[in-house]
Design a protein around this motif. Sequence first.
Motif, PDB file in Angstrom:
ATOM      1  N   ALA A 112       8.884   3.984   7.107  1.00  0.00           N
ATOM      2  CA  ALA A 112       7.874   4.764   6.035  1.00  0.00           C
ATOM      3  C   ALA A 112       6.729   3.736   6.018  1.00  0.00           C
ATOM      4  O   ALA A 112       5.411   4.357   5.875  1.00  0.00           O
ATOM      5  N   GLU A 113       6.678   2.446   5.957  1.00  0.00           N
ATOM      6  CA  GLU A 113       5.453   1.420   5.715  1.00  0.00           C
ATOM      7  C   GLU A 113       4.542   1.917   7.196  1.00  0.00           C
ATOM      8  O   GLU A 113       3.440   1.657   7.016  1.00  0.00           O
ATOM      9  N   ALA A 114       5.362   1.954   8.249  1.00  0.00           N
ATOM     10  CA  ALA A 114       4.605   2.106   9.446  1.00  0.00           C
ATOM     11  C   ALA A 114       3.996   3.527   9.415  1.00  0.00           C
ATOM     12  O   ALA A 114       2.800   3.580  10.081  1.00  0.00           O
ATOM     13  N   ALA A 115       4.380   4.415   8.997  1.00  0.00           N
ATOM     14  CA  ALA A 115       4.176   5.833   8.638  1.00  0.00           C
ATOM     15  C   ALA A 115       2.470   5.757   7.955  1.00  0.00           C
ATOM     16  O   ALA A 115       1.589   6.495   8.362  1.00  0.00           O
ATOM     17  N   VAL A 116       2.577   5.020   6.988  1.00  0.00           N
ATOM     18  CA  VAL A 116       1.529   4.811   5.914  1.00  0.00           C
ATOM     19  C   VAL A 116       0.357   3.972   6.890  1.00  0.00           C
ATOM     20  O   VAL A 116      -0.934   4.580   6.845  1.00  0.00           O
ATOM     21  N   LEU A 117       0.638   3.150   7.675  1.00  0.00           N
ATOM     22  CA  LEU A 117      -0.568   2.268   8.362  1.00  0.00           C
ATOM     23  C   LEU A 117      -0.927   3.255   9.488  1.00  0.00           C
ATOM     24  O   LEU A 117      -2.058   3.146   9.751  1.00  0.00           O
ATOM     25  N   GLU A 118      -0.056   4.066  10.052  1.00  0.00           N
ATOM     26  CA  GLU A 118      -0.467   4.878  11.080  1.00  0.00           C
ATOM     27  C   GLU A 118      -1.495   6.044  10.524  1.00  0.00           C
ATOM     28  O   GLU A 118      -2.414   6.595  11.501  1.00  0.00           O
ATOM     29  N   SER A 119      -1.469   6.188   9.307  1.00  0.00           N
ATOM     30  CA  SER A 119      -2.473   7.288   8.670  1.00  0.00           C
ATOM     31  C   SER A 119      -3.932   6.714   8.421  1.00  0.00           C
ATOM     32  O   SER A 119      -4.879   7.472   7.878  1.00  0.00           O
ATOM     33  N   ILE A 120      -4.069   5.394   8.509  1.00  0.00           N
ATOM     34  CA  ILE A 120      -5.367   4.605   8.263  1.00  0.00           C
ATOM     35  C   ILE A 120      -6.238   4.664   9.580  1.00  0.00           C
ATOM     36  O   ILE A 120      -5.882   4.140  10.620  1.00  0.00           O
ATOM     37  N   GLY A 121      -7.430   4.898   9.434  1.00  0.00           N
ATOM     38  CA  GLY A 121      -8.370   4.829  10.452  1.00  0.00           C
ATOM     39  C   GLY A 121      -8.740   3.455  10.909  1.00  0.00           C
ATOM     40  O   GLY A 121      -8.155   3.022  12.084  1.00  0.00           O
ATOM     41  N   ASP A 122      -9.542   2.864  10.174  1.00  0.00           N
ATOM     42  CA  ASP A 122      -9.927   1.336  10.340  1.00  0.00           C
ATOM     43  C   ASP A 122      -8.718   0.257   9.921  1.00  0.00           C
ATOM     44  O   ASP A 122      -8.953  -0.255   9.037  1.00  0.00           O
ATOM     45  N   VAL A 123      -7.891   0.130  10.778  1.00  0.00           N
ATOM     46  CA  VAL A 123      -6.877  -0.634  10.225  1.00  0.00           C
ATOM     47  C   VAL A 123      -7.121  -2.130   9.997  1.00  0.00           C
ATOM     48  O   VAL A 123      -6.647  -2.712   9.247  1.00  0.00           O
ATOM     49  N   ALA A 124      -7.908  -2.522  10.996  1.00  0.00           N
ATOM     50  CA  ALA A 124      -8.266  -3.990  11.074  1.00  0.00           C
ATOM     51  C   ALA A 124      -9.172  -4.145   9.792  1.00  0.00           C
ATOM     52  O   ALA A 124      -8.881  -5.316   9.054  1.00  0.00           O
ATOM     53  N   ASN A 125     -10.028  -3.382   9.363  1.00  0.00           N
ATOM     54  CA  ASN A 125     -10.762  -3.521   8.120  1.00  0.00           C
ATOM     55  C   ASN A 125      -9.832  -3.249   6.969  1.00  0.00           C
ATOM     56  O   ASN A 125     -10.056  -4.003   5.860  1.00  0.00           O
ATOM     57  N   PHE A 126      -8.949  -2.554   6.859  1.00  0.00           N
ATOM     58  CA  PHE A 126      -7.933  -2.354   5.902  1.00  0.00           C
ATOM     59  C   PHE A 126      -7.274  -3.463   5.602  1.00  0.00           C
ATOM     60  O   PHE A 126      -7.176  -4.310   4.480  1.00  0.00           O
ATOM     61  N   HIS A 127      -6.833  -4.330   6.601  1.00  0.00           N
ATOM     62  CA  HIS A 127      -5.993  -5.708   6.696  1.00  0.00           C
ATOM     63  C   HIS A 127      -6.903  -6.855   6.064  1.00  0.00           C
ATOM     64  O   HIS A 127      -6.593  -7.593   5.252  1.00  0.00           O
ATOM     65  N   ALA A 128      -8.220  -6.785   6.473  1.00  0.00           N
ATOM     66  CA  ALA A 128      -8.962  -7.761   6.024  1.00  0.00           C
ATOM     67  C   ALA A 128      -9.339  -7.769   4.433  1.00  0.00           C
ATOM     68  O   ALA A 128      -9.428  -8.630   3.825  1.00  0.00           O
ATOM     69  N   ARG A 129      -9.716  -6.514   4.328  1.00  0.00           N
ATOM     70  CA  ARG A 129     -10.187  -6.155   2.601  1.00  0.00           C
ATOM     71  C   ARG A 129      -8.665  -6.712   2.021  1.00  0.00           C
ATOM     72  O   ARG A 129      -8.909  -7.247   0.944  1.00  0.00           O
ATOM     73  N   ALA A 130      -7.537  -6.288   2.256  1.00  0.00           N
ATOM     74  CA  ALA A 130      -6.335  -6.442   1.606  1.00  0.00           C
ATOM     75  C   ALA A 130      -6.052  -7.958   1.537  1.00  0.00           C
ATOM     76  O   ALA A 130      -5.889  -8.205   0.342  1.00  0.00           O
ATOM     77  N   ILE A 131      -6.065  -8.782   2.783  1.00  0.00           N
ATOM     78  CA  ILE A 131      -5.880 -10.173   2.517  1.00  0.00           C
ATOM     79  C   ILE A 131      -6.996 -10.968   1.639  1.00  0.00           C
ATOM     80  O   ILE A 131      -6.764 -11.740   1.168  1.00  0.00           O
TER      81      ILE A 131
END
Length: 546
Positions: free
Chosen positions: A192-211
């Motif tokens: 389920a967590e993987a499915a959420v990440l797969e739905s995100i476009g710019d995942v690298a920016n997503f991780h950078a903003r989160a961390i």
Amino acid sequence: MTTLIVTNGPIYTSDPERPWAEAFSVEDGRIGTVGTLDEVRSSVTADAGVVDLNGRFAMPGLVDVHAHLGLGGRQLAFELQVLPSDDVAAIAAKVRQWRAELEPGQWVVGGIVGSTVMDDLTHQDLLTLDDAAEGHPVLLRDDTMHNRWVNSAAFEILGITEGSPNPEGGTYVRDSDGLLNGVLTELACSAAEAAVLESIGDVANFHARAIGTAVQTLNSFGVTAVQESATMDYALTTLRVLDEAGELTAHVVASMPAQPFLEEGITGEELYRVGDANHTAHLHPTFAKYVLDGVPMTRTAALLTPYQCHHPGDDPTFTGEPLWGREELVASLLSLADRGLSAKLHATGDGAVRLILDAVETVRRERGWKTKFHIAHVEYVHDDDLARFAELQVVPDASPYLWFPSVMQESMAKQVSAETFERSWPLRRLIDSGAQVSCGSDWPCAAPTPDPWTGLATLITRANPDPAVTGELNPGEALSVEQAISAFTRNPAHAMGLGEVTGMLRPGMSADFIVLDRNLFSADPAHLHETTVLTTYFEGRLVHQT
């Protein structure tokens, strides 16, 4: 960097050799002289700047020995905020409001759902969640982060039906009528967590903003060093990039999962090699993460005594099953020691704690004392095992945030025996036996922020900060103020391998310090949870100001 003199307020160093000082200097990001104001002034140049405490209390930056930066940062930066005290109706109302702002088909992701809610969800509650989501897939994390609550649209994406068998290491939970209620436990969550990440476009920016959000939030609470406790490859890469850009304002020790965990991705040796490639000045991928059991609320913790039974057909002798066998664990830890990594081992049941201590005893005998071992979360430790922590140099990684104001204790009390529950979190006896108790938030488990002051306060009071919630949890295990501060400063720093770097105000160490709105030693313990961090300095640089 500017040379500074910090003075004009009580300064607690957390250094046993000199606990208090009148002043200290900062030179090139390091602590210079610590002592009287005259001693400090005579040791620096005439143009040194002054940090005037104006009577405020200063101390070392806090060290959080257990947090999850990716999950916590996502929750603050992007996700729906759910409180552990919210019931199903309140959660549905929040989902309905949140999804109104989303694009069609976009996931509703959030947390944290209280264990007391997760305990009793039914198929009808799943339908209530479906109605609120109006076709959007939903993933809500619980207060342990070991379980998720999803809706029917998420089930459809994941290919889960009423006839689906449970995956290895996890469960698709069903209610008393045998119907899915939407709850996923343990390794059932990773897809389920993987499915959420797969739905995100710019995942690298997503991780950078989160961390990035996670680190800034830690700084705002006075935390300048943290052990990231389930570090996947994306987090290693993101932290390295942030540090190379000068944006990582905390020392971070990474703990890389030894086997599949709650997020999909590489683990074990393949992940350790990624860690090898991502060491930086402030990122230290030096630990592996092991999960020995689950959590008491879902009866997946490995206990020494049987769970209480509440359902027809329950096995009255059931104690839970550890996820590792003893010989398998010993072999893995020996290999890890040979590789030069240390280990953080999750164990919520006293049976799993004993299994780890037995394994570590073998490793110590065959490989010596260089490898560091942490046991998280030491809720339940049998009396016979208390002294073994110090004897084997195993660190009790404690999360006082999980006591109060969390609802977890109410859920645990339904599951574990009264005798086991009543001896929970035996921290004073661990300290008395010589163990190096080290505290962390386990954020975002239990609480929406990594606020350390609630945790520090409950170490001292063993009571809920909310006066409306009466009673104390095993009050004989209360700590002194000095012991509680040590558990948030020098102890975890040493446990993480940073004992010569941070955790104390001592000459030559990193100039990580904070200024508070109150003196922790003279303040009313009942109000320590209200402590506010006025300023946070990392390597002598101001990184937070209230």
